[in-house]
Design an enzyme around this catalytic site. Structure first.
Site, PDB file in Angstrom:
ATOM      1  N   TYR A  82       0.808  -1.240  -0.065  1.00  0.00           N
ATOM      2  CA  TYR A  82      -0.098   0.062   0.088  1.00  0.00           C
ATOM      3  C   TYR A  82       0.905   1.340   0.069  1.00  0.00           C
ATOM      4  O   TYR A  82       0.449   2.248   0.474  1.00  0.00           O
ATOM      5  CB  TYR A  82      -0.981   0.073   1.282  1.00  0.00           C
ATOM      6  CG  TYR A  82      -1.974  -1.094   1.149  1.00  0.00           C
ATOM      7  CD1 TYR A  82      -3.130  -0.833   0.317  1.00  0.00           C
ATOM      8  CD2 TYR A  82      -1.930  -2.275   1.507  1.00  0.00           C
ATOM      9  CE1 TYR A  82      -4.125  -1.894   0.251  1.00  0.00           C
ATOM     10  CE2 TYR A  82      -2.971  -3.314   1.573  1.00  0.00           C
ATOM     11  CZ  TYR A  82      -4.052  -3.012   0.819  1.00  0.00           C
ATOM     12  OH  TYR A  82      -5.012  -4.122   0.452  1.00  0.00           O
ATOM     13  N   SER A  83       2.063   1.224  -0.439  1.00  0.00           N
ATOM     14  CA  SER A  83       3.124   2.157  -0.578  1.00  0.00           C
ATOM     15  C   SER A  83       2.613   3.571  -1.224  1.00  0.00           C
ATOM     16  O   SER A  83       2.588   3.281  -2.455  1.00  0.00           O
ATOM     17  CB  SER A  83       4.279   1.797  -0.843  1.00  0.00           C
ATOM     18  OG  SER A  83       5.391   2.796  -0.924  1.00  0.00           O
ATOM     19  N   ASN A  84       2.440   4.655  -0.449  1.00  0.00           N
ATOM     20  CA  ASN A  84       2.244   5.990  -1.019  1.00  0.00           C
ATOM     21  C   ASN A  84       3.385   6.370  -1.959  1.00  0.00           C
ATOM     22  O   ASN A  84       3.437   6.753  -3.030  1.00  0.00           O
ATOM     23  CB  ASN A  84       2.178   6.953   0.144  1.00  0.00           C
ATOM     24  CG  ASN A  84       0.814   7.002   0.727  1.00  0.00           C
ATOM     25  OD1 ASN A  84      -0.357   6.265   0.145  1.00  0.00           O
ATOM     26  ND2 ASN A  84       0.638   7.656   1.726  1.00  0.00           N
ATOM     27  N   LEU A  86       5.532   4.201  -3.627  1.00  0.00           N
ATOM     28  CA  LEU A  86       5.492   3.522  -4.783  1.00  0.00           C
ATOM     29  C   LEU A  86       4.539   4.060  -5.988  1.00  0.00           C
ATOM     30  O   LEU A  86       4.778   4.317  -7.197  1.00  0.00           O
ATOM     31  CB  LEU A  86       5.113   2.183  -4.560  1.00  0.00           C
ATOM     32  CG  LEU A  86       6.012   0.981  -4.103  1.00  0.00           C
ATOM     33  CD1 LEU A  86       5.556  -0.565  -4.453  1.00  0.00           C
ATOM     34  CD2 LEU A  86       7.385   0.812  -4.998  1.00  0.00           C
TER      35      LEU A  86
END
Ligand SMILES: *Cc1c(COP(=O)(O)O)cnc(C)c1O
Length: 311
Positions: A82-84, A86
């Site tokens: 869920y990386s912002n 990435l």
């Protein structure tokens, strides 16, 4: 090669970030909130979420200098499901025409349908490479790193670390502090890697302090911030402290109370509250003002580092 507008020599390979028209300095706005005003404290919101609709908040400040340094090479970076960071890197790739590769924690994710966050990365042209968690944990060991990059087909790519925090990123975040000189007594920010806090604290003026609210559980962040400042500036900078009480169980964890708090804040102020970081920051500030941590007559700035995904 030829002289650019500012007299510097620019290469045609260096992406032109100003063409993306970032809103900088980002707006600073009053949030009249009785929980603060009854203690004689003014709350202001630093709207970094409005810098760019896709390269949001501190992700712009951290990625911009790295995109310039990459000079047109493909970008490879690392993150969770869920990386912002990435998503911001993938969006930058699409907007600037750069190939991007995302190394994602969790081999098992490769077998499942992509979650909306990773699906957006792919839609923006990012190639995903999944690695098992134990390899992922060792991704900064030189040997493991070479092996991961080879398996991902990303040898020769420009490497941005997990969360985007390297020396260039930290120096890029100094501008956040500089924009707030003379405007606040305390500037508060939610922390993942601590890179944004490290730069913010370095940019603030005399008498101003930065407060970091870690969203991960662990108690390691103070050392990380000191390490990042040493890398970026050669030693400690600015006056900052951490309050580690508001992680709500860890990254991406929440409670019904935190959700209700975030919804209520959105209704009161008409500002979308990003849940992984910003909700925990604002919750922490309401507790701290109640505890009398901020002096009456003072100004507290909360940095809105991001916006809700898909919302
Ligand atoms: C990435 C992110 C952070 C954390 O920034 P660090 O520099 O890693 O501490 C904070 N807020 C939001 C909204 C983010 O996306």
């Amino acid at each position: 090669m030829g002289p650019g507008d500012n007299g510097q020599v620019t290469s045609p390979d260096v992406p032109d970030l100003s063409a993306l028209r970032p809103r900088l300095p980002s707006p600073l706005q009053e949030a009249a909130d009785e929980r603060f005003t009854r203690r004689g404290v003014r709350l202001l919101l630093k709207r970094d979420d409005l810098i760019h609709p896709e390269l949001i908040g501190n992700k712009w400040r951290k990625l911009a200098p790295n995109l310039t340094a990459a000079a047109g090479r493909p970008i490879v970076t690392f993150g969770g499901a869920y990386s912002n960071h990435l998503r911001a890197t993938a969006a930058a790739g699409r907007l600037l025409g750069l190939p991007t590769v995302g190394v994602v924690r969790g081999q098992e994710l490769a077998e499942r349908p992509l979650n909306p966050s990773l699906a957006r990365c792919v839609a923006d042209g990012m190639r995903l490479h999944f690695v098992d968690r134990s390899t992922y944990r060792r991704k900064t060991d030189p040997e493991t790193r070479v092996a991961i990059l080879r398996a991902a087909g990303a040898q020769g790519a420009y490497v941005v670390p997990e969360g985007g925090s390297n020396a260039l990123a930290v120096r890029g975040c100094r501008a956040l502090g500089e924009e707030l000189r003379g405007q606040a007594d305390v500037v508060a920010i939610a922390c993942g890697t601590g890179g944004t806090l490290a730069g913010l604290a370095a940019g603030l003026g005399p008498g101003q302090r930065a407060l970091g609210i870690p969203v991960l559980k662990g108690g390691f962040l103070g050392d990380d911030v000191r390490g990042l400042q040493a890398e970026a500036f050669g030693g400690p900078r600015g006056d900052w402290w951490l309050d580690e009480r508001f992680h709500f169980g860890g990254y991406a964890r929440s409670t019904p109370e935190l959700d209700a708090f975030a919804e209520d804040f959105e209704e009161r102020h008409g500002v979308p509250v990003e849940r992984l970081y910003v909700a925990k920051l604002l919750y922490g500030l309401v507790v701290l003002v109640e505890e009398g941590v901020f002096e009456a007559g003072g100004v507290v700035v909360a940095v809105v580092t991001g916006a809700p995904f898909g919302g």
